[in-house]
Design a protein around this motif. Structure first.
Motif, PDB file in Angstrom:
ATOM      1  N   UNK A 170       0.848  -1.201   0.000  1.00 54.52           N
ATOM      2  CA  UNK A 170       0.000   0.000   0.000  1.00 54.52           C
ATOM      3  C   UNK A 170       0.885   1.253   0.000  1.00 54.52           C
ATOM      4  N   UNK A 171       1.964   1.210   0.780  1.00 52.83           N
ATOM      5  CA  UNK A 171       2.893   2.337   0.851  1.00 52.83           C
ATOM      6  C   UNK A 171       3.514   2.600  -0.531  1.00 52.83           C
ATOM      7  N   UNK A 172       3.927   1.532  -1.209  1.00 53.56           N
ATOM      8  CA  UNK A 172       4.519   1.667  -2.545  1.00 53.56           C
ATOM      9  C   UNK A 172       3.493   2.263  -3.521  1.00 53.56           C
ATOM     10  N   UNK A 173       2.244   1.832  -3.403  1.00 56.12           N
ATOM     11  CA  UNK A 173       1.178   2.388  -4.260  1.00 56.12           C
ATOM     12  C   UNK A 173       1.032   3.900  -4.017  1.00 56.12           C
ATOM     13  N   UNK A 174       0.972   4.298  -2.742  1.00 58.10           N
ATOM     14  CA  UNK A 174       0.784   5.719  -2.412  1.00 58.10           C
ATOM     15  C   UNK A 174       1.919   6.574  -2.977  1.00 58.10           C
ATOM     16  N   UNK A 175       3.150   6.099  -2.796  1.00 62.14           N
ATOM     17  CA  UNK A 175       4.306   6.841  -3.301  1.00 62.14           C
ATOM     18  C   UNK A 175       4.230   6.941  -4.827  1.00 62.14           C
ATOM     19  N   UNK A 176       3.942   5.828  -5.482  1.00 60.28           N
ATOM     20  CA  UNK A 176       3.842   5.815  -6.942  1.00 60.28           C
ATOM     21  C   UNK A 176       2.732   6.721  -7.451  1.00 60.28           C
ATOM     22  N   UNK A 177       1.574   6.643  -6.814  1.00 64.08           N
ATOM     23  CA  UNK A 177       0.417   7.426  -7.269  1.00 64.08           C
ATOM     24  C   UNK A 177       0.642   8.926  -7.068  1.00 64.08           C
ATOM     25  N   UNK A 178       1.099   9.291  -5.863  1.00 64.40           N
ATOM     26  CA  UNK A 178       1.250  10.718  -5.552  1.00 64.40           C
ATOM     27  C   UNK A 178       2.426  11.370  -6.272  1.00 64.40           C
ATOM     28  N   UNK A 179       3.451  10.577  -6.623  1.00 62.22           N
ATOM     29  CA  UNK A 179       4.604  11.179  -7.286  1.00 62.22           C
ATOM     30  C   UNK A 179       4.497  11.142  -8.814  1.00 62.22           C
ATOM     31  N   UNK A 217       5.505  17.028  -0.630  1.00 61.49           N
ATOM     32  CA  UNK A 217       5.902  16.905   0.785  1.00 61.49           C
ATOM     33  C   UNK A 217       5.382  15.606   1.397  1.00 61.49           C
ATOM     34  N   UNK A 218       4.188  15.179   0.982  1.00 65.48           N
ATOM     35  CA  UNK A 218       3.637  13.923   1.496  1.00 65.48           C
ATOM     36  C   UNK A 218       4.454  12.739   0.985  1.00 65.48           C
ATOM     37  N   UNK A 219       4.875  12.784  -0.280  1.00 67.64           N
ATOM     38  CA  UNK A 219       5.717  11.718  -0.838  1.00 67.64           C
ATOM     39  C   UNK A 219       7.020  11.612  -0.042  1.00 67.64           C
ATOM     40  N   UNK A 220       7.600  12.753   0.339  1.00 62.88           N
ATOM     41  CA  UNK A 220       8.833  12.739   1.154  1.00 62.88           C
ATOM     42  C   UNK A 220       8.591  12.018   2.485  1.00 62.88           C
ATOM     43  N   UNK A 221       7.456  12.328   3.134  1.00 68.92           N
ATOM     44  CA  UNK A 221       7.114  11.674   4.400  1.00 68.92           C
ATOM     45  C   UNK A 221       6.946  10.165   4.208  1.00 68.92           C
ATOM     46  N   UNK A 222       6.264   9.786   3.123  1.00 66.60           N
ATOM     47  CA  UNK A 222       6.026   8.362   2.858  1.00 66.60           C
ATOM     48  C   UNK A 222       7.332   7.630   2.545  1.00 66.60           C
TER      49      UNK A 222
END
Length: 199
Positions: free
Chosen positions: A148-157, A188-193
């Motif tokens: 899920x974390x990898x998905x969030x980073x991929x989607x948001x970036x 900034x959220x991608x950096x946190x993730x």
């Protein structure tokens, strides 16, 4: 420019993560643990210290049903107080005449718990803090597990985000709160993730 095709709505839901596992902090050693579930129970297992917990997913109804020795009528009184549900016999008042008498506490399966929400960054069965949890401007930002974390980073970036073909109305991104999808916050959220991913 990086492109991403969004995933179906339930890909990274609590429901689907029950089989792959929701990563949480162990209440004993604060190491990484995992919550999974089957039809009957939810399970917690610490990957560091081996601590384990099991939680019944069935929702029960507790009541006393009896025939009143005073007025002769049959009655059923639900026992809502969790502290009293563990007794085998309780004194309850007849709802018709008010006479109090002992009655056996009956426990019956009422429903099946489909816990589906992450509240305050905690898993729905044990209330354990998620392993991948941080905050952005006072709001929780979390992932259920590494996938899920990898998905969030991929989607948001991604520079370009597309819905999957097949005419699905809702996609995984529909789970995301607006503040995460807002252009000015994404970087900034991608950096946190990514920090969570490294940790």
């Amino acid at each position: 420019m990086s492109r991403i095709v969004d995933e179906p709505y339930f890909t990274h839901s609590v429901y689907s993560a029950l089989t792959t596992g929701i990563q949480v902090k162990c209440p004993k050693c604060h190491g990484a643990g995992v919550v999974t579930a089957d039809e009957d129970n939810a399970y917690f297992r610490c990957l560091s210290c081996g601590h384990r917990m099991t939680q019944d997913r069935t929702v029960y109804r507790y009541d006393v049903h009896n025939q009143c020795k005073n007025c002769g009528r049959y009655y059923r009184v639900d026992i809502e107080d969790a502290a009293k549900q563990h007794f085998s016999v309780l004194h309850v008042a007849c709802p018709y005449c008010g006479a109090s008498m002992p009655g056996e506490v009956h426990k019956t399966a009422k429903a099946f718990s489909y816990a589906s929400e992450i509240k305050d960054g905690k898993d729905p069965w044990f209330g354990l803090e998620l392993w991948y949890l941080t905050s952005f401007q006072g709001k929780p930002v979390w992932a259920l597990n590494r996938e899920h974390l990898a998905y969030l980073i991929g989607y948001l970036s991604a520079g370009l985000r597309k819905k999957p073909s097949g005419g699905q109305k809702k996609t995984q991104a529909d789970h995301l709160p607006t503040f995460m999808k807002t252009a000015k916050n994404r970087e900034r959220i991608v950096k946190l993730l990514k920090k969570l991913q490294e940790g």
